[in-house]
Design a protein around this motif. Structure first.
Motif, short mmCIF file in Angstrom:
data_model
loop_
_atom_site.label_atom_id
_atom_site.label_comp_id
_atom_site.label_asym_id
_atom_site.label_seq_id
_atom_site.Cartn_x
_atom_site.Cartn_y
_atom_site.Cartn_z
N ILE A 160 36.18 43.43 30.57
CA ILE A 160 35.74 42.22 30.82
C ILE A 160 34.39 41.79 29.57
O ILE A 160 33.44 42.92 29.86
CB ILE A 160 35.29 41.81 32.18
CG1 ILE A 160 36.52 41.97 33.08
CG2 ILE A 160 34.51 40.32 32.21
CD1 ILE A 160 36.15 41.55 34.55
N ASP A 161 34.70 41.09 28.89
CA ASP A 161 33.44 40.71 27.94
C ASP A 161 32.29 39.88 28.62
O ASP A 161 32.79 38.98 29.37
CB ASP A 161 34.12 39.92 26.64
CG ASP A 161 33.09 39.82 25.63
OD1 ASP A 161 31.95 40.50 25.85
OD2 ASP A 161 33.41 39.02 24.53
N GLU A 162 31.13 40.32 28.66
CA GLU A 162 30.21 39.56 29.45
C GLU A 162 29.79 38.10 28.74
O GLU A 162 29.41 37.23 29.49
CB GLU A 162 28.82 40.55 29.32
CG GLU A 162 28.86 41.78 29.92
CD GLU A 162 29.03 41.65 31.49
OE1 GLU A 162 28.80 40.64 32.09
OE2 GLU A 162 30.04 42.63 31.90
N GLU A 163 30.02 38.08 27.56
CA GLU A 163 29.83 36.77 26.94
C GLU A 163 31.02 35.90 26.71
O GLU A 163 31.12 34.63 26.39
CB GLU A 163 29.18 37.20 25.43
CG GLU A 163 28.16 37.74 25.17
CD GLU A 163 27.64 38.08 23.70
OE1 GLU A 163 28.40 37.46 22.88
OE2 GLU A 163 26.97 38.79 23.63
N ASP A 164 32.01 35.97 27.34
CA ASP A 164 33.42 35.24 27.55
C ASP A 164 33.04 34.21 28.42
O ASP A 164 32.91 34.55 29.52
CB ASP A 164 34.57 36.22 27.81
CG ASP A 164 35.90 35.55 27.74
OD1 ASP A 164 35.83 34.26 27.19
OD2 ASP A 164 36.83 35.95 28.28
N PRO A 165 33.24 32.95 28.05
CA PRO A 165 32.98 31.86 28.81
C PRO A 165 34.23 31.62 29.88
O PRO A 165 33.84 31.08 30.96
CB PRO A 165 33.08 30.61 28.01
CG PRO A 165 33.75 30.97 26.69
CD PRO A 165 33.49 32.53 26.82
N TYR A 166 35.17 32.29 29.68
CA TYR A 166 36.49 32.16 30.70
C TYR A 166 36.50 33.31 31.31
O TYR A 166 37.62 33.69 32.05
CB TYR A 166 37.47 31.74 29.98
CG TYR A 166 37.74 30.56 28.98
CD1 TYR A 166 37.71 29.62 29.64
CD2 TYR A 166 37.39 30.49 27.73
CE1 TYR A 166 37.81 28.13 29.21
CE2 TYR A 166 37.35 29.16 26.99
CZ TYR A 166 37.46 28.08 27.61
OH TYR A 166 37.30 26.96 27.18
N ALA A 167 35.72 34.20 31.41
CA ALA A 167 35.77 35.63 32.14
C ALA A 167 36.11 35.27 33.54
O ALA A 167 36.45 36.20 34.36
CB ALA A 167 34.52 36.38 32.09
#
Length: 177
Positions: A160-167
């Motif tokens: 999981i990418d921490e900066e992903d707005p759709y996480a």
């Protein structure tokens, strides 16, 4: 004139004429100049040729043996798939998967569909159709020879990418079309 005693005797007896003796001498001289092989060289060349032929035959036999073992392994795998495939799986839910860059579709029950998506059941190639197999059997078949198991889903940990707005939004991997 004759070079050796035998030629001289044949000339005196009248069995060979001068012309024939000269022709034989020329052939002998030509053989010496061109380096025609002696008996020892011929035997050595023959032995080398036999050794090469023997080596080639051994390689062909090894290749035949390998092909026979591969054919036997394929037959054993097909027999395992036929014996252990899940029966009565046909239903009204379609499961689509890719096999050799073509999209294939099988119809299965909802329970089987959930197990395939979860990775408990795998899809294997059975001659010109497909079979549903328990996952441990599919893993053993894949260890023996690749190419028979078409679908074997795994639930791996996704990064999981921490900066992903759709996480925060979960994307299902088993969308129904």
């Amino acid at each position: 004139m004759a070079k050796n005693a035998l030629q001289a005797q044949l000339l005196k007896a009248g069995l060979v004429d001068n012309k024939k003796a000269q022709q034989i001498n020329k052939q002998n001289q030509h053989a010496k100049r061109t380096g025609e092989q002696t008996d020892a060289e011929v035997k050595q060349a023959l032995a080398e040729a036999q050794a090469r032929k023997l080596e080639k035959d051994q390689q062909l036999n090894q290749e035949k043996q390998r092909l026979l073992e591969e054919k036997t392994l394929k037959a054993n795998i097909l027999q395992m798939i036929k014996q252990h495939q899940l029966r009565d799986t046909s239903g009204d839910i379609s499961y689509q998967f890719i096999d050799q860059s073509k999209v294939k579709k099988i119809y299965i029950t909802q329970k089987i569909y959930d197990q395939v998506v979860a990775g408990h059941i795998a899809i294997g190639r059975l001659e010109d159709s497909y079979a549903l197999l328990p996952r441990p059997l599919a893993d053993r078949i894949d260890e023996k020879m690749t190419g028979f198991i078409v679908v074997a889903n795994t639930k791996g940990e996704q990064q999981i990418d921490e900066e992903d707005p759709y996480a925060a939004y979960v994307i299902p991997d088993d969308l129904m079309w």
